[in-house]
Scaffold this active site. Structure first.
Site, PDB file in Angstrom:
ATOM      1  N   TYR A 296      -1.749  -1.044  10.620  1.00  0.00           N
ATOM      2  CA  TYR A 296      -2.300  -1.407   8.610  1.00  0.00           C
ATOM      3  C   TYR A 296      -0.727  -0.702   8.080  1.00  0.00           C
ATOM      4  CZ  TYR A 296      -3.988  -1.025   3.735  1.00  0.00           C
ATOM      5  OH  TYR A 296      -3.971  -1.205   2.558  1.00  0.00           O
TER       6      TYR A 296
ATOM      7  N   SER B 220       1.463  -1.641   0.013  1.00  0.00           N
ATOM      8  CA  SER B 220       0.284   0.310  -0.016  1.00  0.00           C
ATOM      9  C   SER B 220       0.615   1.014  -0.079  1.00  0.00           C
ATOM     10  CB  SER B 220      -1.055   0.031   1.359  1.00  0.00           C
ATOM     11  OG  SER B 220      -1.269   0.972   1.388  1.00  0.00           O
TER      12      SER B 220
END
Ligand code: NDP
Length: 264
Positions: free
Chosen positions: A178, A165
């Protein structure tokens, strides 16, 4: 070729046009294959010739993807209902044995399943949520990769893709576990690529899909209009490139779906 409207629409704009048989004969395991990007990857890989093993936590979603693949391609997909929050050594070993018995090798592994967790400051981040995000995003990725290595080494040319990401490459406030877990995923990819640098038949790369129209994106950006965000199929040229022999010499790279080009 098996097709569906979102894939056909996206293909017209792909920067890379793969051969229609680029995944013929390959066996590919996809985690989080029941929804979002994983579902698109499963259907796309099958459309381009692969036999796919679909791992995810919701059986009905996996069955629906598998049904489509059966009808569209005539090839049977394998489904593996599995909660990665509780994934351990025994699960990994059992899955490795089952794939080994069925196919004798694994040509591709797409680590795609992931948990977003809460978007709160570190000062207020709940311990149990931190641990669960790391369990799914990092620990399960490690266990699954380690268990699959003998099968990947048994393939002529195998590709492992770890999904990252933007916040796994540059930290950002409130993205908590995350973001930190995606940094760990990038680290795992680099370690593996280095360990297998001279192997020549097994490659590891990370991929940042960028903003993509899925349930996770909607949870992360609730005020956003989903129609403004690219569909998962938009990026499938990069996924096909990384899973096909076109990327055979590519390893240790951190790719971004919005800004990449194939290596000749
Ligand atoms: P979604 O949340 O839409 O889909 C994730 C899939 O993973 C679902 O099928 C889900 O199952 C499965 N999954 C989640 N947790 C578990 C678990 N504990 N055990 C088993 N399966 C699980 O995510 P996306 O498709 O958006 O994301 C795919 C990947 O792309 C992720 O790694 C994400 O971090 C990354 N990414 C996504 C971006 C985006 O904008 N969408 C941007 C950057 C990166 P179920 O459907 O049953 O819940």
């Amino acid at each position: 070729m098996a097709d569906y409207p979102e894939l056909a629409l996206a293909r017209a704009h792909w920067r890379y046009q793969p051969q229609q048989d680029c995944l013929d004969g390959k066996v590919i395991l996809i985690t989080g294959a029941g929804d979002g990007i994983g579902r698109a990857a499963a259907r796309t890989f099958a459309s381009y010739g692969a036999t796919v093993v679909l791992l995810g936590r919701t059986r009905s979603k996996l069955e629906s993807v598998s049904d489509w693949i059966g009808e569209a391609t005539g090839r049977e997909a394998v489904i593996v209902p599995c909660e990665l929050s509780a994934f351990g050594d025994e699960n990994a070993t059992a899955l490795g044995n089952a794939i080994g018995e069925a196919f004798g090798r694994l040509d591709g592994l797409l680590h795609n399943a992931s948990l977003l967790g809460p978007k709160v400051p570190i000062a207020h981040y709940p311990t149990s949520e931190w641990q669960n995000v790391f369990q799914v995003n990092v620990h399960a990725t490690f266990l699954l990769t380690r268990a699959m290595l003998p099968l990947l080494e048994a393939a002529d040319a195998a590709s492992v893709v770890l999904t990252s990401s933007s916040v796994g490459r540059k930290g950002r406030a409130y993205w908590g576990a995350y973001a930190a877990s995606k940094f760990a995923v990038e680290g795992l990819m680099q370690i593996l690529a280095d360990e297998y640098e001279h192997n020549g038949r097994l490659r590891f790369n990370s991929l940042n899909p960028g903003g993509t129209r899925t349930a996770m994106r909607a949870a992360a950006y609730p005020a956003e209009n989903p129609d403004d965000v690219p569909t998962p199929e938009t990026h499938m040229d990069l996924y096909l490139y990384l899973m096909s022999d076109a990327s055979r010499t590519v390893s240790g790279r951190q790719l971004d779906a919005r800004d990449w080009s194939p290596v000749d």
